[in-house]
Design an enzyme around this catalytic site. Structure first.
Site, PDB file in Angstrom:
ATOM      1  N   GLU A 289       0.869  -1.187   0.000  1.00  0.00           N
ATOM      2  CA  GLU A 289       0.000   0.000   0.000  1.00  0.00           C
ATOM      3  C   GLU A 289       0.899   1.227   0.000  1.00  0.00           C
ATOM      4  O   GLU A 289       1.756   1.370   0.880  1.00  0.00           O
ATOM      5  CB  GLU A 289      -0.932  -0.029   1.219  1.00  0.00           C
ATOM      6  CG  GLU A 289      -1.902  -1.203   1.182  1.00  0.00           C
ATOM      7  CD  GLU A 289      -2.628  -1.331  -0.154  1.00  0.00           C
ATOM      8  OE1 GLU A 289      -3.081  -0.303  -0.701  1.00  0.00           O
ATOM      9  OE2 GLU A 289      -2.715  -2.458  -0.675  1.00  0.00           O
ATOM     10  N   CYS A 323      -1.624   9.390   4.011  1.00  0.00           N
ATOM     11  CA  CYS A 323      -1.659   8.981   2.605  1.00  0.00           C
ATOM     12  C   CYS A 323      -2.959   9.451   1.969  1.00  0.00           C
ATOM     13  O   CYS A 323      -3.041   9.646   0.765  1.00  0.00           O
ATOM     14  CB  CYS A 323      -1.521   7.471   2.493  1.00  0.00           C
ATOM     15  SG  CYS A 323      -2.734   6.613   3.472  1.00  0.00           S
TER      16      CYS A 323
END
Ligand code: NAP
Length: 519
Positions: A289, A323
């Site tokens: 990720e 993020c």
């Protein structure tokens, strides 16, 4: 009783407007501060190692303060950690799932009891404000509770169709040794979530924490030990990613890698893991990720105040170091000027200062290196657009940066395309909503995004065409909740593993089909 994952409820966050919570938090900060500077040994398979090569973790609000000193692993110890985890694998894999689940639930209970203490470590080591720290700890508790519940599902799978004369079944088995590599920005929630998902499924893990947040990781290791996880099942291996990372990833006895972090490191891991090593008899699985360049699209037909508030929270909450942070506001022409007019006074009102002092909304960025990178991007941004707020470091001892807004940014500009990971917002004008969606998709990332509009047709257009793993309508693009917003991105944002989603554990399991002929 079937497992009903949709009945899961998130851990409620402490409300810091209540005096009893303020008192508890102040007490926790004092207790944690008294532990500053402690040395942490490496613990591998029940053996203690003091390499003398110390990683110094500092308080980003006041870098002269040492939060913890950690003995770093070298190449030999990294390889040893994988072998220890491999030796521990069979007994752990054969431990009934119910027992593993119970251990995870015990760990969740300990975290809940020590919540303010963990909040305090997050404030001091990661530079999180009180509410941001509390959100991190609550998310960690959620991951533990949710994955424990989910494991019940995979331990008792739905029956298969039965071939006449046979008993047909599917069993889910763990994979083996997992290498868990989290980032520093959710040093508790992401680390705990990735590690515990693998553990509860019956795998053993070597966790290499971020060098920017090793103390939070050490504290979580204490929780698992206190909960009663057997020796060797969970090894915390502090060390530089550049020194021990390749050894862990390439080790022939490592079965999978679960990584969250930058695009650059994620791609490197993916490439290295793909090459079989001598003695390796499997294809390594990689969940990676990675970064984002997340946008909020603002239509001319929307609640503009709500949009402004959402952009503000998503761009500057935790200094833009999520993020999921909004680093691009893409605003339709008709409300572009009004949007900026309403946004700028709110940005100007943001106070930047020490994370342990709750009067400040924004704390420091994580490190001097990070501050320099962000300031470099601001310098570039000044040439690519119109600086309207911030644009420099903020005063104080810590790694402080002013919340920065740069308007009229062209979609080809670097600050429109590249992840900055700091409090820098690019604002771009779109002709209309369709154009705004086009611009939002004009990046190699695809993590989160939000669209503000009152028009049901445009809402459907966003649902259909905004190409991100996590889309939000008429709300901010940060703050995904376990169980409600399974999290993971498209394109260069990663493998879309959907942390906190109903299928997450499948990545750490392999299914074995058994057909038994009746005799
Ligand atoms: P990073 O620099 O990629 O580091 C992540 C982890 O990888 C750290 O533990 C790091 O250890 C380790 N590492 C570094 N080099 C390595 C190597 N060669 N082999 C193996 N491991 C290595 O990322 P970060 O600065 O910690 O985190 C910020 C990034 O994470 C941003 O891009 C952000 O968008 C992303 N992120 C993504 C998600 C998501 O769910 N998509 C969530 C959070 C953050 P060292 O610290 O020792 O170098």
């Amino acid at each position: 009783m079937p497992v009903r994952l949709w009945e899961f409820r998130n851990e409620p966050a402490a409300d810091f407007s209540k005096p009893e919570n303020v008192e508890a938090m102040l007490a926790a900060l004092a207790v944690v501060r008294a532990e500053f500077g402690r040395e942490y040994d490496l613990l591998i398979g029940g053996e203690t190692f003091r390499t003398g090569d110390l990683l110094k973790s500092v308080n980003p609000s006041k870098p002269t303060e040492t939060v913890g000193l950690h003995h770093k692993a070298n190449a030999t110890l990294a390889a040893k950690a994988v072998c220890v985890a491999d030796d521990a694998f069979q007994p752990w894999a054969r431990t009934p799932a119910a027992q593993r689940i119970e251990l995870v639930q015990t760990a969740a209970g300990i975290l809940r009891r020590r919540k303010f203490e963990f909040d305090a470590w997050l404030v001091f080591e990661a530079g999180k404000s009180w509410p941001e720290a509390e959100a991190d700890t609550c998310e960690a508790i959620d991951f533990l509770d949710y994955y424990a519940l989910q494991m019940k599902k995979w331990a008792t799978p739905d029956p298969l169709a039965q071939l006449p004369g046979e008993h047909d079944e599917l069993r889910y088995l763990p994979l083996g040794v997992g290498i868990i590599i989290p980032p520093w920005n959710f040093p508790l929630a992401i680390l705990a979530g990735m590690a515990v998902a693998a553990l509860v499924a019956g795998n053993t893990v070597v966790v290499k924490p971020s060098s920017d947040a090793p103390t939070v990781a050490a504290k979580f290791a204490e929780v698992l030990a206190e909960a009663g996880f057997p020796t060797g099942v969970y090894t915390l291996l502090v060390g530089n990613g550049s020194e021990v990372g390749d050894i862990l990833v390439q080790h022939p006895r490592a079965r999978f890698i679960s990584f969250t972090g930058s695009r650059e490191v994620g791609l490197r891991i993916n490439e290295l893991a793909a090459k079989p090593q001598k003695g390796q008899i499997w294809i390594k699985r990689v969940a990676a990720e990675m970064g984002g360049k997340d946008a909020i699209v603002v239509d001319d037909n929307c609640d503009l105040d709500a949009a402004v508030q959402a952009v503000l929270a998503s761009a500057f909450g935790y200094q833009g170091q999520k993020c999921s942070a909004c680093s691009r506001a893409i605003v339709v022409d008709g409300v572009y000027d009004a949007f900026l007019e309403r946004l700028l006074p709110k940005v100007a009102a943001i106070q930047v200062g020490r994370a342990d002092d709750p009067q400040y909304y924004m704390g420091p960025v994580i490190s001097e290196r990070s501050r320099q990178t962000i300031l470099d991007y601001i310098r570039i941004g000044k040439t690519e657009g119109r600086l309207l707020a911030g644009g420099a470091a903020a005063p104080g001892e810590g790694y402080f940066i002013q919340p920065t807004v740069i308007a009229d940014v062209d979609p080809k500009a670097r600050i429109f395309q590249e992840e900055i990971f700091g409090p820098v917002l690019a604002v771009t004008r779109a002709h209309d909503f369709d154009h705004a969606l086009e611009l939002a998709n004009d990046t190699e990332y695809g993590l989160t995004g939000a669209a503000f509009t009152n028009d049901p047709v445009k809402i459907e257009a966003a649902k259909d065409r905004f190409f991100v793993g996590n889309l939000y309508i008429n709300r901010k693009c940060t703050g995904a909740m376990v169980g409600c917003h399974p999290f993971g991105g498209f394109n260069m944002s990663g493998t879309d593993s959907k942390a906190g989603g109903p299928d997450y554990l499948l990545q750490f399991l392999q299914a074995k089909s058994i057909g038994t002929k009746a005799v």
